[in-house]
Enzyme design. Structure first.
Site: not given
Ligand code: NAD
Length: 302
Positions: A229, A258, A276
């Site tokens: 993000r 964005e 994105h």
């Molecule tokens: P997820 O919830 O499976 O994993 C997130 C991880 O981050 C978890 O293991 C959690 O423990 C960890 N975490 C939370 N806070 C933290 C911190 N302060 N420091 C370190 N680790 C921390 O999520 P995911 O499905 O793996 O997605 C991850 C990110 O990717 C999300 O923010 C999502 O919005 C983003 N995403 C982006 C796109 C895109 O189009 N670019 C698409 C899908 C997801």
């Protein structure tokens, strides 16, 4: 039972729904039309165009489930839905592989200067010495956030013979051990990594998690990738680090604003930028549609 599909989703999801309900596909529906017809439906499926507001939910007398065929649910008023006992579901797992693959693409593009080399060849140039790259093999990958996407990136980077170190304070040590990965604090991860990839949600805790101080800790030739993000990396600090060669390069799919119109980052050769699209594949869209259609079917069947 009636389901409205208000944004376009993969046909497979619609076909599955048709086996249990009457499905109305109206992907041009206006907010006014939705407001006046929502009371007819037991379920609504949206992507990001349609806003399921409190006003809509208050009129939705039969609605049992709101399904978002994708990851975020920013376009659904969850508080209003909860008050009315309406379930809200999404499909966060549908994009994990897709985003992990995009992350690999970003790492390779940054390491091998693919985007600027492509631009150069198309400008009729042949600047071989300008595009000396680095291998991923034997480099250290620092993962910030070892959830669904982070762990898929790790699997792929292991195949590239990279060493992996992870910062995720919420990942239990036993789980990390089972996964065969080393956990460390953020400072250590930043200090030892050649590639740092961000996979945390944007929260008050992760806003500007990577800022001036963190960029200074990184190796001078390190790359940082953000397909999570916008706002997790402080873009002003990143611009300073990239333009002063304090780090080797960065690859961003997401931005504080964005589109990042007028951002000075976009003028830099050591920045790789995509709009994105990390989650944008046919497979991820198909899977999202199938996952949410199945959830809706379960709820309608009671
Ligand atoms: P997820 O919830 O499976 O994993 C997130 C991880 O981050 C978890 O293991 C959690 O423990 C960890 N975490 C939370 N806070 C933290 C911190 N302060 N420091 C370190 N680790 C921390 O999520 P995911 O499905 O793996 O997605 C991850 C990110 O990717 C999300 O923010 C999502 O919005 C983003 N995403 C982006 C796109 C895109 O189009 N670019 C698409 C899908 C997801």
């Amino acid at each position: 039972m009636k389901v409205i599909v208000a944004d376009s989703i993969n046909q497979k999801g619609i076909d599955n729904l048709k086996e249990v309900a009457e499905v109305v596909v109206d992907t041009d529906i206006t907010p006014e039309e939705l407001l006046s017809t929502i009371s007819e439906y037991e379920a609504i499926i949206v992507r990001s165009r349609t806003k399921v507001t409190r006003e809509v939910i208050e009129k939705a007398d039969k609605l049992k489930i709101i399904a978002r065929a994708g990851v975020g649910v920013d376009n659904v008023d969850i508080e209003a839905a909860t008050e009315k006992g309406i379930m809200v579901v999404n499909a966060p797992e549908s994009t994990s592989i897709t985003v992990a693959e995009h992350t690999m693409g970003m790492m390779l593009t940054a390491a091998r200067k693919i985007a600027i080399a492509d631009k150069s060849v198309k400008e009729d140039k042949w600047e071989k010495s300008r595009f000396m790259g680095v291998e991923l093999r034997n480099k250290t990958l620092g993962v910030v956030g070892m959830g669904r996407i982070g762990s898929q990136v790790v699997n792929r980077c292991k195949a590239f013979e990279m060493d992996v170190i992870v910062y995720d304070p919420y990942l239990p040590k036993e789980v990390a051990k089972q996964m065969g990965i080393d956990l460390a604090d953020l400072e250590t991860v930043l200090k030892v990594s050649d590639f740092i990839t961000i996979h945390v949600p944007l929260t008050p805790e992760t806003k500007h998690l990577i800022s001036k101080k963190e960029l200074e800790i990184m190796k001078d030739d390190a790359f940082v990738v953000n397909c999570a993000r916008g706002g997790i990396i402080d873009e002003d600090a990143l611009y300073d680090a990239l333009s002063n060669d304090k780090i080797g390069g960065a690859a961003l799919d997401v931005y504080e604003e964005e589109p990042p119109k007028g951002s000075k980052l976009l003028s830099l050769d050591n920045l790789v930028a995509t709009p994105h699209i990390a989650a944008s594949t046919k497979e991820a869209q198909r899977d999202a549609a199938i996952i949410v259609a199945n959830e809706v079917i379960e709820v309608l069947k009671g």
